[in-house]
Write a protein that holds these residues in place. Sequence first.
Motif, PDB file in Angstrom:
ATOM      1  N   UNK A  53       0.820  -1.194   0.000  1.00 49.00           N
ATOM      2  CA  UNK A  53       0.000   0.000   0.000  1.00 49.00           C
ATOM      3  C   UNK A  53       0.864   1.257   0.000  1.00 49.00           C
ATOM      4  N   UNK A  54       0.429   2.255  -0.760  1.00 50.46           N
ATOM      5  CA  UNK A  54       0.945   3.619  -0.697  1.00 50.46           C
ATOM      6  C   UNK A  54       2.427   3.719  -0.996  1.00 50.46           C
ATOM      7  N   UNK A  55       2.915   4.952  -0.932  1.00 52.81           N
ATOM      8  CA  UNK A  55       4.334   5.221  -1.007  1.00 52.81           C
ATOM      9  C   UNK A  55       4.926   5.093  -2.394  1.00 52.81           C
ATOM     10  N   UNK A  56       6.232   5.355  -2.476  1.00 50.05           N
ATOM     11  CA  UNK A  56       6.941   5.328  -3.757  1.00 50.05           C
ATOM     12  C   UNK A  56       8.263   4.586  -3.618  1.00 50.05           C
ATOM     13  N   UNK A  57       8.224   3.477  -2.904  1.00 48.02           N
ATOM     14  CA  UNK A  57       9.434   2.673  -2.749  1.00 48.02           C
ATOM     15  C   UNK A  57      10.269   3.023  -1.548  1.00 48.02           C
ATOM     16  N   UNK A  58       9.739   3.829  -0.625  1.00 51.19           N
ATOM     17  CA  UNK A  58      10.469   4.185   0.582  1.00 51.19           C
ATOM     18  C   UNK A  58      10.536   3.030   1.564  1.00 51.19           C
ATOM     19  N   UNK A  59      11.058   3.295   2.789  1.00 50.81           N
ATOM     20  CA  UNK A  59      11.172   2.248   3.804  1.00 50.81           C
ATOM     21  C   UNK A  59       9.844   1.547   4.059  1.00 50.81           C
ATOM     22  N   UNK A  60       9.927   0.249   4.306  1.00 52.10           N
ATOM     23  CA  UNK A  60       8.729  -0.577   4.456  1.00 52.10           C
ATOM     24  C   UNK A  60       8.371  -0.749   5.928  1.00 52.10           C
ATOM     25  N   UNK A  61       7.079  -0.663   6.201  1.00 53.11           N
ATOM     26  CA  UNK A  61       6.538  -1.003   7.519  1.00 53.11           C
ATOM     27  C   UNK A  61       5.457  -2.054   7.321  1.00 53.11           C
ATOM     28  N   UNK A  62       5.556  -3.151   8.051  1.00 54.02           N
ATOM     29  CA  UNK A  62       4.558  -4.225   7.965  1.00 54.02           C
ATOM     30  C   UNK A  62       3.777  -4.238   9.277  1.00 54.02           C
ATOM     31  N   UNK A  63       2.460  -4.183   9.148  1.00 53.75           N
ATOM     32  CA  UNK A  63       1.588  -4.064  10.319  1.00 53.75           C
ATOM     33  C   UNK A  63       0.527  -5.155  10.282  1.00 53.75           C
ATOM     34  N   UNK A  64       0.289  -5.744  11.429  1.00 58.50           N
ATOM     35  CA  UNK A  64      -0.846  -6.640  11.635  1.00 58.50           C
ATOM     36  C   UNK A  64      -1.914  -5.827  12.351  1.00 58.50           C
ATOM     37  N   UNK A  65      -3.032  -5.566  11.673  1.00 53.97           N
ATOM     38  CA  UNK A  65      -4.070  -4.731  12.275  1.00 53.97           C
ATOM     39  C   UNK A  65      -5.381  -5.502  12.334  1.00 53.97           C
TER      40      UNK A  65
END
Length: 311
Positions: free
Chosen positions: A107-119
Amino acid sequence: MDVLSDVVTVTRTGRPRSAHVRWHAPWGQEFASVPGSAGFQVILQGSCWLLPANAEPVQLGMGDVVFLPHGSGHTLADSPESLVTAPACGPDNHELYDAYASDGVDRSGDGGPVTVVLCGAYQLAPSRTHPLLLTLPDLIRFSAHSGRHPELRSAVQLLAAELENPRLGTAAVVPALLDTLLLYILRIWFTEQPARGDTTGWAAALNDPPVTAALHAIHRDPAAPWTVAKLAAEAGLSRAPFARRFTLLTGQPPLGYLTWWRMTTAARLLRTSDAPLRSVAAQVGYTSEFAFAHAFKRMHGIAPGAYRRNN
């Protein structure tokens, strides 16, 4: 049954929702306030900011678990300055989780740092909310990777694996793991509250052996002919000191809590079974169907038969 298990069984309703989401910076996602729900966020990779609706931003790192027991609105973002996407969903907010769970995780962004979330989110029944849950703060946070909570870390890892790579049986496994995660979060919160002589409330009650013994007795057998004296004997105290201690910690006198729990249990039986009213009455300690109906209507504002038809 123990108190915490009963609380979750009675209060939870519907199907819990969850999703495994990978965001690429810059990103920001709003999670709307949803009364009658409880939400969670678990940071599996990277870092982000939690922006509560009425509090200062909180920086989160890998392994952080955030629980919002009252469905408070909040935002997750890679930075407090990032543009925020409003939730594209209806008033129950579940479409958001369904979208994340059904069509990929990037989701979102342009190839920046990745955040993985369990929501995810749990549906709760406001009319059946246990006073234990009402005493929780708006936001609870701790780390699943600190080494202090191995059971929480295991539940998070299992849930993340099922959501990231669905297989045979995932549809049955995920709801069970979500309920396990909820119980672990609540268990850790209540057992880790500091014990002080002037502390009151349900955290103190669940860490007080005499009061806990009486609570377990009520939950184990709500139909028993309990009196204050009998509950005091379960607690190992004399009658008057026990009554004062129970009322101080839980906010209700022993027999007041007993009646509340009996009527809450009766409501669950009426919703989930087709047992005759006399059987439901007997299961919660009433030999008279008339007396049961009167007590039930006094608490719920509706007769037992009408309650069953409406639910």
